[in-house]
Design an enzyme around this catalytic site. Sequence first.
Site, PDB file in Angstrom:
ATOM      1  N   GLY A 290      42.455  45.901  37.462  1.00 53.66           N
ATOM      2  CA  GLY A 290      41.964  45.457  38.813  1.00 53.66           C
ATOM      3  C   GLY A 290      42.418  45.351  40.105  1.00 53.66           C
ATOM      4  N   SER A 291      42.250  44.465  40.907  1.00 52.13           N
ATOM      5  CA  SER A 291      42.815  44.619  42.297  1.00 52.13           C
ATOM      6  C   SER A 291      43.985  43.953  42.297  1.00 52.13           C
ATOM      7  CB  SER A 291      41.970  43.714  43.116  1.00 52.13           C
ATOM      8  OG  SER A 291      40.686  44.369  43.348  1.00 52.13           O
TER       9      SER A 291
END
Lengths: 635, 363
Positions: A290-291
Amino acid sequence: MFFKAIHTRMKIVLLMIFLFFILIIGKVFYIQVFQYKKLNKYASSLWSRNLPIEANRGKIFDRNGVVLADNITTTSLVLIPNQIKDKEKTAEALASILNVTKEEMMKHVSKKTSIERVHPEGRRLSYEIADKINDLKLPGVYLVKESKREYPYDTVLSHTLGFVGIDNQGLSGLELMYDQYLTGSYGAIKYFSDAKGARLKLNEVYEKPQDGINMTLTINYEIQASLERELDNAVSKYNPDQALGIAMDPKTGEILAISSRPNFSPSHYSDYTIEEINRNLPIWATYEPGSTFKIITLATALEENLVDLEKEKFTDTGSIQVENARIKCWKHGGHGNQTFLEVVENSCNPGFVVLGQRIGKETLFDYIKKFGFGQKTGVDLNGEGSGILFNLDKVGPVELATTAFGQGVSVTPIQQITAVSAAINGGTLFKPYIVKSLNEPETNTIVKETTPTVVRKVISEDTSEKVRMALESVVSNGTGGNAFIEGYRVGGKTGTAQKVKDGRYMVGNYIVSFMGFLPADDPEIVVYIAIDNAKGVTQYGGTVAAPIARNVLLDAINALGIEKRTGASEKEYKYGEKKYVEVPNVTGLSVKEAMTKLGSFKVEFSGTGELVSYQSPTAGEKIYEGETVRLMLTE
Amino acid sequence: MKEKKFNLLLFLSILAISIFGLIMIYSASYIWAEYKFHDPFKFVKNQGLFFLIGVVLMIFISRIDFRLYRKHANKILGLCILLLILVLIPGVGTVRNGSRSWFGIGSFGIQPSEFTKLGLIIFTSKYLCKNEKDMKSVKRGVLPILGLTLSIFGLIMLQPDFGTGTIIVMTIIGILFVGGVSFKFFFKIGIVGVIGIVGLIAIAPYRLARILSFLDPWKDPLGSGFQIIQSLYAIGPGGLLGLGFGNSIQKHFYLPEPQTDFIFSIISEEFGFLGVLIVTSLFLCIIISGFKIAHESSDLFGKYLAFGIIFQLSFQAILNLCVVVGLIPVTGVTLPFLSYGGSSLLITLCSMGIVLNISRSGR
């Protein structure tokens, strides 16, 4: 003349007899002088019986000398059946003390062996029982010292430390990996016995056991304890499927703390499943990051001079079209017009897609690999995963776009924290490690020592500084706000990744994470927290993982003695966001006065009376508006 | 023929080695004796009794004119052969250690083959004197006595007792050698002997295992190599000065029956190389004295008799010692004077009495 012939032949015979005697004496001399050593050794091993004395296993310390794995001394029962005259009586006496049947004991006392360990009833005896047996003074019944592994902090660092079996042999974790060092060598009381096993009245020889090598880890117990506490809290609060955390010194690759849930108690390892014991999640688990992965894209774009964070602008409409796919931003409707710094602060997906497109797939994947993804970091722990990257031939525009914001790659937590360490430490990728040194137990002489290992230089000092600055503003201005610590310049990045099952993204099931570090001008610690499928909460990295990381960082400030910074970037308050304010001093005031002063906080009382005798938090501490201040009252 | 003085050196050497033997039998056997009979003195008491009887008999025999045996040589040998046949009959002879070699009288045992050893020497000495002229001829002189010897060997092998049989055959060959039989003949006998040994191995393969065990006892440490390894474990740790009297460890059930065939191992263990030198010196003292007596005897029969007795003693001692130190395969022969064994000690002392008497006659 005839006698003479007889005498001649007699002399020949006598000469031959002489020769034979010389031959025999010569052979005896050869046996007693030249073969003496060998035969004496063989014969001694034939004659001698050993009562084994167990050595202490090497202790395991944290970096400051806190004992994480210790030994306690116990005694065990050893029988020499040939010396037991009255088998019935002996069996009966021992059976009643050890609480086993007499038949069971008879098997032990009449076993055809030189030395019989009564296993397991006679192992690791308590002092009372050992005393009782000792008092009987039975022939052929001996108590020998045994050393038992003890983990003073029980579940703390359990996956990493591992555990030992009944014979003190390492079965998992560091106990297994370094078993040959940690295991000492048996000593013995040697005595001579006859061929039937009875003890001869000759001197005993005591051979001292050699204790195992001690091990010092890079772990900082205070930070480790903090991480364990926070993960426990997270488990009780969110009941996640799994949870994990690592803390690392970004300047060396030393692991300061590492843990995951579910964990186990090494003294009761048999109560757990193999998976629970063997899966050291921080190095084993692989998932879409993810981020938090955006840090890599950011560092690459900056290193390649493809973006000016503060001057360049980008308009996020809420989604971006890449070939046939429409990639949405996590925020419905998008972030609108923003600088690229704000793209980072807001963790804006379309913004990172653009960065990825600017970089291009060859360069981006080149950097991903240079940051250590796609291969094992080589950390000195068992069971490390290597993660999965797209095969470069199969990377099209869509894959490039998703990779840029952390989807479609699979990485391990240790890879991430190691890569981020490189991105913020000035650009150097280190090989992570946990075993600092191995030392002789008596002299403390270093047997083996690990020093920081540079893998490669990935980005420049300049770029690294820009990455730190951008990540600091993520915490002070962006999605990482929940990790903010006044005056300590926290940098960080949130992450929320959908889990993949059977090739499809799962609905409402995320791994939320936060990568935080401080101080942003000269990072001394990086903390990575990931919570898998937190329940009863909006699953965002910023809401779930960032506060956990913040608590660990707070404890690390104390543990590492990190000084408060001046000139930190002030936290910016967004509309509707709660303010972070100092608690006024109300101790000694009346309840009424206190209530007025604490207007923007919730107040809880304990005790009865009119005067505030104690307040928590104390004056000067900063907490969010609307949080609780507890007051203790007296008359 | 003038009377010579009693040979004191030989007499004292015999007493010294026998008494040392008694002491060592005690040291070697008390563990076993305690274990088996609950009497640590069991073996030494037995042996001591035989020793006393033996010494009395030795002194008595040393006063009997040895020429008397020449007269009764045929009767003596006849009686021995009769006993050898009787002992083979189950119920009359008893089996000990796998051989029907004993007449059992209570816990005492008497081996007729021990008497035969002496009887055949007496007979052969007389035969050589009587057929002095024929000894150059193999057919007329050598073959008859060799045939008789081999028959007796055959009888003993029926028990079976390979060790004693070998000693008897070798003693007779030794006397024949001294008696002037040509070298050529002994060369031929050597070849026959080799063929014979090969034949015996072919009949009973366990003998081959014994031979192999002596070459490398560690090949079969619990089987054929067992005894020799246990012997080496006694001799080796003895070192130069030994572990001290009574301190042998191997006698604690490691070395089986340490008071018999392997008593020399225990002596080596307790007294070391020094003890070995003392024991071999005593033996050499007896042997040299014996040879001197044979050399000085003016009577041809006495010369052969003294030589035969001493040669047999030497051969048996060498055979035992070679086994104990691992030079040849295990044969099961005891060490004269030192090993436990009543009838053996008795006959040895009686033989020494004869030699002592021969020494009185002189030239």
